[in-house]
Write a protein that holds these residues in place. Structure first.
Motif, PDB file in Angstrom:
ATOM      1  N   UNK A   1       0.888  -1.170  -0.085  1.00  0.00           N
ATOM      2  CA  UNK A   1      -0.124   0.074   0.024  1.00  0.00           C
ATOM      3  C   UNK A   1       0.766   1.200  -0.004  1.00  0.00           C
ATOM      4  N   UNK A   2       0.164   2.599  -0.241  1.00  0.00           N
ATOM      5  CA  UNK A   2       1.106   3.681  -0.349  1.00  0.00           C
ATOM      6  C   UNK A   2       1.560   3.926   0.847  1.00  0.00           C
ATOM      7  N   UNK A   3       1.079   3.732   2.058  1.00  0.00           N
ATOM      8  CA  UNK A   3       1.787   3.847   3.327  1.00  0.00           C
ATOM      9  C   UNK A   3       2.717   3.193   3.589  1.00  0.00           C
ATOM     10  N   UNK A   4       2.993   1.972   3.363  1.00  0.00           N
ATOM     11  CA  UNK A   4       3.959   0.913   3.618  1.00  0.00           C
ATOM     12  C   UNK A   4       5.108   1.304   2.511  1.00  0.00           C
ATOM     13  N   UNK A   5       4.819   1.615   1.338  1.00  0.00           N
ATOM     14  CA  UNK A   5       6.001   2.118   0.433  1.00  0.00           C
ATOM     15  C   UNK A   5       6.524   3.572   0.830  1.00  0.00           C
ATOM     16  N   UNK A   6       5.734   4.247   1.238  1.00  0.00           N
ATOM     17  CA  UNK A   6       6.300   5.599   1.515  1.00  0.00           C
ATOM     18  C   UNK A   6       7.188   5.540   2.605  1.00  0.00           C
ATOM     19  N   UNK A   7       6.884   4.714   3.807  1.00  0.00           N
ATOM     20  CA  UNK A   7       7.560   4.427   4.880  1.00  0.00           C
ATOM     21  C   UNK A   7       8.996   3.783   4.633  1.00  0.00           C
ATOM     22  N   UNK A   8       8.780   2.716   3.550  1.00  0.00           N
ATOM     23  CA  UNK A   8      10.144   2.154   3.006  1.00  0.00           C
ATOM     24  C   UNK A   8      11.097   2.997   2.396  1.00  0.00           C
ATOM     25  N   UNK A   9      10.307   4.187   1.596  1.00  0.00           N
ATOM     26  CA  UNK A   9      11.222   5.063   0.953  1.00  0.00           C
ATOM     27  C   UNK A   9      11.394   6.386   1.770  1.00  0.00           C
ATOM     28  N   UNK A  10      10.919   6.575   3.035  1.00  0.00           N
ATOM     29  CA  UNK A  10      11.507   7.646   3.797  1.00  0.00           C
ATOM     30  C   UNK A  10      10.661   8.926   3.218  1.00  0.00           C
ATOM     31  N   UNK A  11       9.597   8.598   2.558  1.00  0.00           N
ATOM     32  CA  UNK A  11       8.968   9.741   2.171  1.00  0.00           C
ATOM     33  C   UNK A  11       7.448  10.102   2.767  1.00  0.00           C
TER      34      UNK A  11
END
Length: 97
Positions: free
Chosen positions: A17-27
């Motif tokens: 999900x977007x939340x998980x991806x954003x967290x992994x990317x640091x954004x």
């Protein structure tokens, strides 16, 4: 297809999900959404991180933004038409891992 569409499509196919991806990317989720909606272009460094999270080479992300009409030379168009199914199969294998 635009780069943001490619990123969103691969993210969904990887069931991130977007939340998980954003967290992994640091954004922020908002910034990722802007990238996926093609309102922002990721930096080269961020594009590398995106490809790492998705398990897809950056070149594959960029290849997916192209289509036959990206080339003027009919010979190159034919090569693209032959390469596309092979790339699609490779992507399916990468996304299945």
């Amino acid at each position: 297809m635009q780069l943001g569409d490619v990123i969103a499509s691969f993210r969904r196919r990887k069931r991130i999900d977007q939340k998980g991806m954003a967290a992994q990317l640091g954004i922020s989720v908002s910034y990722l959404s802007q990238i996926e909606n093609s309102n922002k272009m990721p930096s080269g460094k961020l594009l590398n991180k995106i490809s790492e999270v998705l398990g897809i080479p950056v070149t594959t992300l960029l290849f997916e933004t192209m289509d036959k009409s990206s080339f003027n030379d009919p010979e190159i168009q034919e090569l693209f038409n032959r390469a596309k199914p092979i790339m699609d199969e490779m992507i399916n294998i990468l996304l299945a891992e």
